[in-house]
Design a protein around this motif. Structure first.
Motif, PDB file in Angstrom:
ATOM      1  N   GLU A 162       0.778  -1.194  -0.126  1.00 44.24           N
ATOM      2  CA  GLU A 162       0.007  -0.123  -0.177  1.00 44.24           C
ATOM      3  C   GLU A 162       0.922   1.439   0.055  1.00 44.24           C
ATOM      4  OE1 GLU A 162      -2.265   1.927   3.657  1.00 44.24           O
ATOM      5  OE2 GLU A 162      -3.058   0.315   2.990  1.00 44.24           O
ATOM      6  N   LEU A 163       1.786   1.191   0.942  1.00 41.57           N
ATOM      7  CA  LEU A 163       2.851   2.587   1.019  1.00 41.57           C
ATOM      8  C   LEU A 163       3.452   2.560  -0.119  1.00 41.57           C
ATOM      9  CD1 LEU A 163       3.405   5.078   2.537  1.00 41.57           C
ATOM     10  CD2 LEU A 163       4.982   3.506   3.914  1.00 41.57           C
ATOM     11  N   ARG A 214       9.774   3.143 -10.811  1.00 41.41           N
ATOM     12  CA  ARG A 214       9.527   1.694 -10.716  1.00 41.41           C
ATOM     13  C   ARG A 214       9.576   0.997  -9.516  1.00 41.41           C
ATOM     14  NH1 ARG A 214      13.537   2.247 -14.532  1.00 41.41           N
ATOM     15  NH2 ARG A 214      15.605   1.432 -13.799  1.00 41.41           N
ATOM     16  N   GLY A 215       8.782  -0.114  -9.317  1.00 41.40           N
ATOM     17  CA  GLY A 215       9.218  -0.872  -7.988  1.00 41.40           C
ATOM     18  C   GLY A 215       8.190  -1.881  -7.458  1.00 41.40           C
ATOM     19  N   ARG A 216       8.574  -2.577  -6.497  1.00 43.31           N
ATOM     20  CA  ARG A 216       7.657  -3.404  -6.016  1.00 43.31           C
ATOM     21  C   ARG A 216       7.630  -3.330  -4.574  1.00 43.31           C
ATOM     22  NH1 ARG A 216       6.200  -9.331  -7.704  1.00 43.31           N
ATOM     23  NH2 ARG A 216       5.182 -10.090  -6.006  1.00 43.31           N
ATOM     24  N   GLY A 217       6.358  -3.034  -3.961  1.00 44.15           N
ATOM     25  CA  GLY A 217       6.340  -2.691  -2.305  1.00 44.15           C
ATOM     26  C   GLY A 217       7.238  -1.504  -2.201  1.00 44.15           C
ATOM     27  N   LEU A 218       7.997  -1.450  -1.084  1.00 43.85           N
ATOM     28  CA  LEU A 218       8.914  -0.592  -0.943  1.00 43.85           C
ATOM     29  C   LEU A 218      10.136  -0.650  -1.274  1.00 43.85           C
ATOM     30  CD1 LEU A 218       7.699   0.030   2.849  1.00 43.85           C
ATOM     31  CD2 LEU A 218       7.383   1.559   1.165  1.00 43.85           C
ATOM     32  N   MET A 219      10.561  -1.497  -2.311  1.00 44.11           N
ATOM     33  CA  MET A 219      11.605  -1.306  -3.065  1.00 44.11           C
ATOM     34  C   MET A 219      11.023  -0.508  -4.576  1.00 44.11           C
ATOM     35  SD  MET A 219      13.043  -5.358  -2.708  1.00 44.11           S
ATOM     36  CE  MET A 219      11.665  -5.951  -3.514  1.00 44.11           C
TER      37      MET A 219
END
Length: 132
Positions: free
Chosen positions: A15-16, A38-43
């Motif tokens: 979510e964050l 770009r990213g996934r989750g907090l990465m």
């Protein structure tokens, strides 16, 4: 992993992370050095490009290690630790903790925006060009 699952940290990270990436994409409209988020989750990765570079045939502007190095330094000056990676070491990698609060996320984005502005300005001035 049990704690992550029990505390719902994986859902919070998703979510964050989505919220941060959306806000970073908005920031890209203000900062010409942001090419792609770009990213996934907090990465999260923020590709930094030549602020006044010409797009290639696919619409991508050239990666800019000079802005990335300055941005990393400016981030550190503001208390943010970021890594560089990706194409030509021109991607700022944000890896915040899973327990980051909304207020902390706001502070990170504010400091990152300031750091990018300073990095762009310093980079262009060093080349004898005027910042936008």
């Amino acid at each position: 992993m049990r704690v992550v699952m029990a505390e719902g940290l994986h859902d919070r990270a998703a979510e964050l992370g989505e919220s941060l990436m959306e806000r970073l994409r908005d920031l890209a409209g203000e900062r010409p050095s942001i090419g792609h988020v770009r990213g996934r989750g907090l990465m999260i990765g923020v590709e930094l490009v030549e602020p006044d570079g010409e797009p290639d045939g696919s619409g991508a502007r050239p990666a800019c290690t000079g802005v990335a190095l300055r941005a990393r330094s400016e981030c550190r000056r503001r208390g943010l630790i970021v890594e560089l990676g990706g194409r030509h070491d021109a991607v700022l990698r944000l890896l915040p903790p899973l327990v980051m609060t909304d207020a902390e996320a706001d502070a990170v984005l504010e400091r990152l925006a300031e750091a990018l502005e300073a990095a762009e300005r310093g980079y262009l001035e060093a080349l004898g060009r005027r910042p936008r």
